[in-house]
Write a protein that holds these residues in place. Structure first.
Motif, PDB file in Angstrom:
ATOM      1  N   MET A   1       0.841  -1.160   0.214  1.00  0.00           N
ATOM      2  CA  MET A   1      -0.082   0.007   0.171  1.00  0.00           C
ATOM      3  C   MET A   1       0.981   1.306   0.130  1.00  0.00           C
ATOM      4  O   MET A   1       1.590   1.447   0.816  1.00  0.00           O
ATOM      5  N   TYR A   2       0.821   2.005  -1.026  1.00  0.00           N
ATOM      6  CA  TYR A   2       1.534   3.167  -1.167  1.00  0.00           C
ATOM      7  C   TYR A   2       0.782   4.391  -0.754  1.00  0.00           C
ATOM      8  O   TYR A   2      -0.440   4.244  -0.447  1.00  0.00           O
ATOM      9  N   SER A   3       1.479   5.400  -0.527  1.00  0.00           N
ATOM     10  CA  SER A   3       0.925   6.797   0.004  1.00  0.00           C
ATOM     11  C   SER A   3      -0.178   7.212  -1.319  1.00  0.00           C
ATOM     12  O   SER A   3      -1.217   7.515  -1.089  1.00  0.00           O
ATOM     13  N   LYS A   4       0.463   7.330  -2.431  1.00  0.00           N
ATOM     14  CA  LYS A   4      -0.098   7.739  -3.401  1.00  0.00           C
ATOM     15  C   LYS A   4       0.225   7.121  -4.680  1.00  0.00           C
ATOM     16  O   LYS A   4       1.610   6.527  -4.929  1.00  0.00           O
ATOM     17  N   ILE A   5      -0.599   7.030  -5.650  1.00  0.00           N
ATOM     18  CA  ILE A   5      -0.348   6.500  -7.124  1.00  0.00           C
ATOM     19  C   ILE A   5      -0.913   7.441  -8.023  1.00  0.00           C
ATOM     20  O   ILE A   5      -2.052   7.921  -8.154  1.00  0.00           O
ATOM     21  N   ILE A   6      -0.052   7.647  -9.301  1.00  0.00           N
ATOM     22  CA  ILE A   6      -0.328   8.693 -10.287  1.00  0.00           C
ATOM     23  C   ILE A   6      -0.520   7.435 -11.332  1.00  0.00           C
ATOM     24  O   ILE A   6       0.614   7.111 -11.849  1.00  0.00           O
ATOM     25  N   LYS A   7      -1.585   7.299 -11.855  1.00  0.00           N
ATOM     26  CA  LYS A   7      -2.104   6.326 -12.970  1.00  0.00           C
ATOM     27  C   LYS A   7      -2.102   6.842 -14.394  1.00  0.00           C
ATOM     28  O   LYS A   7      -2.664   7.887 -14.420  1.00  0.00           O
ATOM     29  N   GLY A   9      -0.624   8.089 -16.625  1.00  0.00           N
ATOM     30  CA  GLY A   9      -0.173   9.335 -17.419  1.00  0.00           C
ATOM     31  C   GLY A   9       1.107   9.388 -18.355  1.00  0.00           C
ATOM     32  O   GLY A   9       1.625   7.952 -18.280  1.00  0.00           O
ATOM     33  N   THR A  10       1.310  10.139 -19.085  1.00  0.00           N
ATOM     34  CA  THR A  10       2.447  10.125 -20.222  1.00  0.00           C
ATOM     35  C   THR A  10       3.636  10.822 -19.241  1.00  0.00           C
ATOM     36  O   THR A  10       3.439  11.875 -18.986  1.00  0.00           O
ATOM     37  N   ILE A  11       4.725  10.152 -19.035  1.00  0.00           N
ATOM     38  CA  ILE A  11       5.898  10.732 -18.239  1.00  0.00           C
ATOM     39  C   ILE A  11       7.008  11.507 -18.884  1.00  0.00           C
ATOM     40  O   ILE A  11       7.487  10.646 -20.112  1.00  0.00           O
ATOM     41  N   ILE A  12       7.529  12.779 -18.883  1.00  0.00           N
ATOM     42  CA  ILE A  12       8.293  13.273 -19.519  1.00  0.00           C
ATOM     43  C   ILE A  12       9.358  13.681 -18.242  1.00  0.00           C
ATOM     44  O   ILE A  12       9.166  14.307 -17.277  1.00  0.00           O
ATOM     45  N   ASP A  13      10.389  12.761 -18.093  1.00  0.00           N
ATOM     46  CA  ASP A  13      11.144  12.968 -16.850  1.00  0.00           C
ATOM     47  C   ASP A  13      12.052  14.017 -16.746  1.00  0.00           C
ATOM     48  O   ASP A  13      12.820  13.762 -15.587  1.00  0.00           O
ATOM     49  N   GLY A  14      12.425  14.567 -17.620  1.00  0.00           N
ATOM     50  CA  GLY A  14      13.199  15.676 -17.635  1.00  0.00           C
ATOM     51  C   GLY A  14      15.061  15.142 -17.990  1.00  0.00           C
ATOM     52  O   GLY A  14      15.981  16.121 -17.945  1.00  0.00           O
ATOM     53  N   THR A  15      15.162  14.003 -18.231  1.00  0.00           N
ATOM     54  CA  THR A  15      16.477  13.700 -18.453  1.00  0.00           C
ATOM     55  C   THR A  15      16.828  13.591 -20.195  1.00  0.00           C
ATOM     56  O   THR A  15      18.017  13.431 -20.570  1.00  0.00           O
ATOM     57  N   GLY A  16      15.661  13.644 -20.832  1.00  0.00           N
ATOM     58  CA  GLY A  16      15.865  14.041 -22.390  1.00  0.00           C
ATOM     59  C   GLY A  16      15.316  12.743 -23.194  1.00  0.00           C
ATOM     60  O   GLY A  16      15.436  12.748 -24.389  1.00  0.00           O
ATOM     61  N   ARG A  17      14.983  11.705 -22.301  1.00  0.00           N
ATOM     62  CA  ARG A  17      14.729  10.279 -22.902  1.00  0.00           C
ATOM     63  C   ARG A  17      13.058  10.692 -23.576  1.00  0.00           C
ATOM     64  O   ARG A  17      12.420  11.531 -22.759  1.00  0.00           O
ATOM     65  N   PRO A  18      12.663   9.930 -24.413  1.00  0.00           N
ATOM     66  CA  PRO A  18      11.285  10.193 -24.752  1.00  0.00           C
ATOM     67  C   PRO A  18      10.225   9.894 -23.853  1.00  0.00           C
ATOM     68  O   PRO A  18      10.397   9.114 -23.022  1.00  0.00           O
ATOM     69  N   ALA A  19       8.996  10.677 -24.162  1.00  0.00           N
ATOM     70  CA  ALA A  19       7.931  10.495 -23.229  1.00  0.00           C
ATOM     71  C   ALA A  19       7.659   9.027 -22.912  1.00  0.00           C
ATOM     72  O   ALA A  19       7.526   8.435 -24.216  1.00  0.00           O
ATOM     73  N   PHE A  20       7.109   8.635 -21.901  1.00  0.00           N
ATOM     74  CA  PHE A  20       6.696   7.116 -21.957  1.00  0.00           C
ATOM     75  C   PHE A  20       5.464   7.082 -20.929  1.00  0.00           C
ATOM     76  O   PHE A  20       4.999   7.844 -20.118  1.00  0.00           O
ATOM     77  N   LYS A  21       4.828   6.056 -21.152  1.00  0.00           N
ATOM     78  CA  LYS A  21       3.591   5.824 -20.596  1.00  0.00           C
ATOM     79  C   LYS A  21       3.572   4.938 -19.208  1.00  0.00           C
ATOM     80  O   LYS A  21       4.380   3.755 -19.511  1.00  0.00           O
ATOM     81  N   ALA A  22       3.403   5.347 -17.940  1.00  0.00           N
ATOM     82  CA  ALA A  22       3.923   4.511 -16.735  1.00  0.00           C
ATOM     83  C   ALA A  22       3.150   4.970 -15.577  1.00  0.00           C
ATOM     84  O   ALA A  22       2.522   6.153 -15.780  1.00  0.00           O
ATOM     85  N   ASP A  23       2.938   4.173 -14.665  1.00  0.00           N
ATOM     86  CA  ASP A  23       2.226   4.664 -13.312  1.00  0.00           C
ATOM     87  C   ASP A  23       3.559   4.903 -12.446  1.00  0.00           C
ATOM     88  O   ASP A  23       4.600   4.440 -12.474  1.00  0.00           O
ATOM     89  N   ILE A  24       3.050   6.029 -11.334  1.00  0.00           N
ATOM     90  CA  ILE A  24       4.174   6.376 -10.462  1.00  0.00           C
ATOM     91  C   ILE A  24       3.676   6.190  -8.925  1.00  0.00           C
ATOM     92  O   ILE A  24       2.572   6.430  -8.600  1.00  0.00           O
ATOM     93  N   ALA A  48      -4.324  10.057 -14.398  1.00  0.00           N
ATOM     94  CA  ALA A  48      -3.417  11.096 -15.115  1.00  0.00           C
ATOM     95  C   ALA A  48      -3.840  10.651 -16.757  1.00  0.00           C
ATOM     96  O   ALA A  48      -3.048  11.137 -17.452  1.00  0.00           O
ATOM     97  N   SER A  49      -4.780  10.032 -17.078  1.00  0.00           N
ATOM     98  CA  SER A  49      -5.227   9.731 -18.393  1.00  0.00           C
ATOM     99  C   SER A  49      -5.021  10.979 -19.349  1.00  0.00           C
ATOM    100  O   SER A  49      -5.792  12.026 -18.964  1.00  0.00           O
ATOM    101  N   GLY A  50      -4.434  10.919 -20.562  1.00  0.00           N
ATOM    102  CA  GLY A  50      -4.469  12.020 -21.414  1.00  0.00           C
ATOM    103  C   GLY A  50      -3.595  13.148 -20.995  1.00  0.00           C
ATOM    104  O   GLY A  50      -3.610  14.329 -21.548  1.00  0.00           O
ATOM    105  N   LYS A  51      -3.006  12.962 -19.813  1.00  0.00           N
ATOM    106  CA  LYS A  51      -2.001  14.105 -19.076  1.00  0.00           C
ATOM    107  C   LYS A  51      -0.609  13.814 -19.235  1.00  0.00           C
ATOM    108  O   LYS A  51      -0.171  12.500 -19.178  1.00  0.00           O
ATOM    109  N   TYR A  52       0.370  14.864 -19.045  1.00  0.00           N
ATOM    110  CA  TYR A  52       1.599  14.711 -18.952  1.00  0.00           C
ATOM    111  C   TYR A  52       1.952  14.551 -17.393  1.00  0.00           C
ATOM    112  O   TYR A  52       1.232  15.461 -16.530  1.00  0.00           O
ATOM    113  N   VAL A  53       2.954  13.783 -17.061  1.00  0.00           N
ATOM    114  CA  VAL A  53       3.421  13.839 -15.683  1.00  0.00           C
ATOM    115  C   VAL A  53       4.834  14.209 -15.690  1.00  0.00           C
ATOM    116  O   VAL A  53       5.754  13.706 -16.282  1.00  0.00           O
ATOM    117  N   VAL A  54       4.993  15.218 -15.000  1.00  0.00           N
ATOM    118  CA  VAL A  54       6.439  15.784 -15.151  1.00  0.00           C
ATOM    119  C   VAL A  54       7.173  16.317 -13.783  1.00  0.00           C
ATOM    120  O   VAL A  54       6.294  16.629 -13.013  1.00  0.00           O
TER     121      VAL A  54
END
Ligand SMILES: [Zn+2]
Length: 297
Positions: A1-7, A9-24, A48-54
């Protein structure tokens, strides 16, 4: 059991790698898992369907200090609503410290009416102590404004500094950097900095380089003399090795738009030489400037 899950979403992690779909998954304040967490449980689940997570954005060209917004509205919710979690203030030659005399604050009057303004600091260290007592909505870092330093010394006079004044100014800059300032900003198109000679900027750049601090330049011209102005700034970085950032890179007036390709080539060349040179741009397509900057010098 986590505190929060962001499901979902399309993640742009800031490292320069392409955006990818995953849960956090987040535990307390930390990201502990990134991947397929569709079956995992959490106290709070966000879709976060249809949204970017950054990661939170760093606004490196912010004026919330000189507009007095950090004091009038410390929650800074207009920044938070844009995803900004850190703002760098003290830009374009104006900061709220150090105050070498009361005239130093005149450097901000083109943004804010100084009537009734109350402050209880002089040095950069005292200023940071005051800021640390506030509960801001975002992290705050500040540059030292060159006009603030200068006007604290020579008030309204537009002239070169005498050698003994330069010593005082450099000392105040170094004290501020040691206290936690990130660097120096210059607003070269504004009246009180327009007369500054390149050798003054050169001395400042050397000082900044020595302290591993950055130089942010609001260019002398953003119109027909754009290329000369960029060249002046790049030259400072090339000769001293100072980490340079051009503020709000743009070209004013339609007849000058053709200069922009050459401007970008100049930056490209600087990058290829290995220079530590950057610029920021407005995320909107209009320009605000005080009226006199549109007049001939
Ligand atoms: Zn500016």
């Amino acid at each position: 059991m986590y505190s929060k899950i962001i499901k979902n979403g399309t993640i742009i992690d800031g490292t320069g790698r392409p955006a990818f779909k995953a849960d956090i998954a987040i535990e307390q304040e930390r990201i502990v898992q990134i991947g397929n967490l569709q079956k995992a449980n959490a106290e709070e689940i966000y879709d976060a369907s249809g949204k970017y997570v950054v990661p939170g954005f760093v606004d490196i060209q912010n004026h919330s200090d000189v507009y007095w917004t950090i004091f009038d509205n410390p929650s800074l919710d207009s920044l938070v609503a844009q995803g900004i979690t850190t703002a760098i203030i003290g830009n374009c030659g104006a900061s709220l410290a150090p105050l070498l005399s009361r005239d130093a604050l005149l450097s901000i009057q083109k943004w804010h009416n100084l009537e009734g303004v109350n402050f209880n600091w002089l040095t950069f260290e005292e200023y940071l102590n005051e800021l640390s007592k506030r509960n801001f909505g975002v992290n705050i870092g500040s540059l030292v404004g060159y006009s603030t330093l200068r006007r604290g010394l020579v008030k309204d006079e537009v002239r070169s500094l005498k050698p003994e004044e330069m010593v005082v100014l450099i000392h105040a800059l170094e004290q501020s950097l040691k206290a936690g300032a990130f660097g120096l900003s210059s607003g070269l198109s504004y009246a009180h900095e327009a007369a500054i000679a390149s050798d003054e900027l050169f001395t400042l750049s050397e000082t900044l380089k020595k302290h591993k601090a950055m130089l942010a330049v609001h260019l002398r011209s953003e119109a027909n003399e754009l290329l000369e102005s960029i060249s002046e700034a790049l030259n400072l970085s090339e000769k001293t090795g100072v980490n340079l950032k051009i503020s709000h890179l743009k070209v004013r007036n339609k007849e000058n738009w053709h200069l922009f390709d050459d401007a970008l080539h100049m930056f490209e060349n600087a990058f290829q030489k290995g220079m530590n040179v950057h610029f920021d741009v407005y995320p909107y397509d209009f320009v605000w400037q005080v009226l006199y900057t549109y007049f001939p010098k």
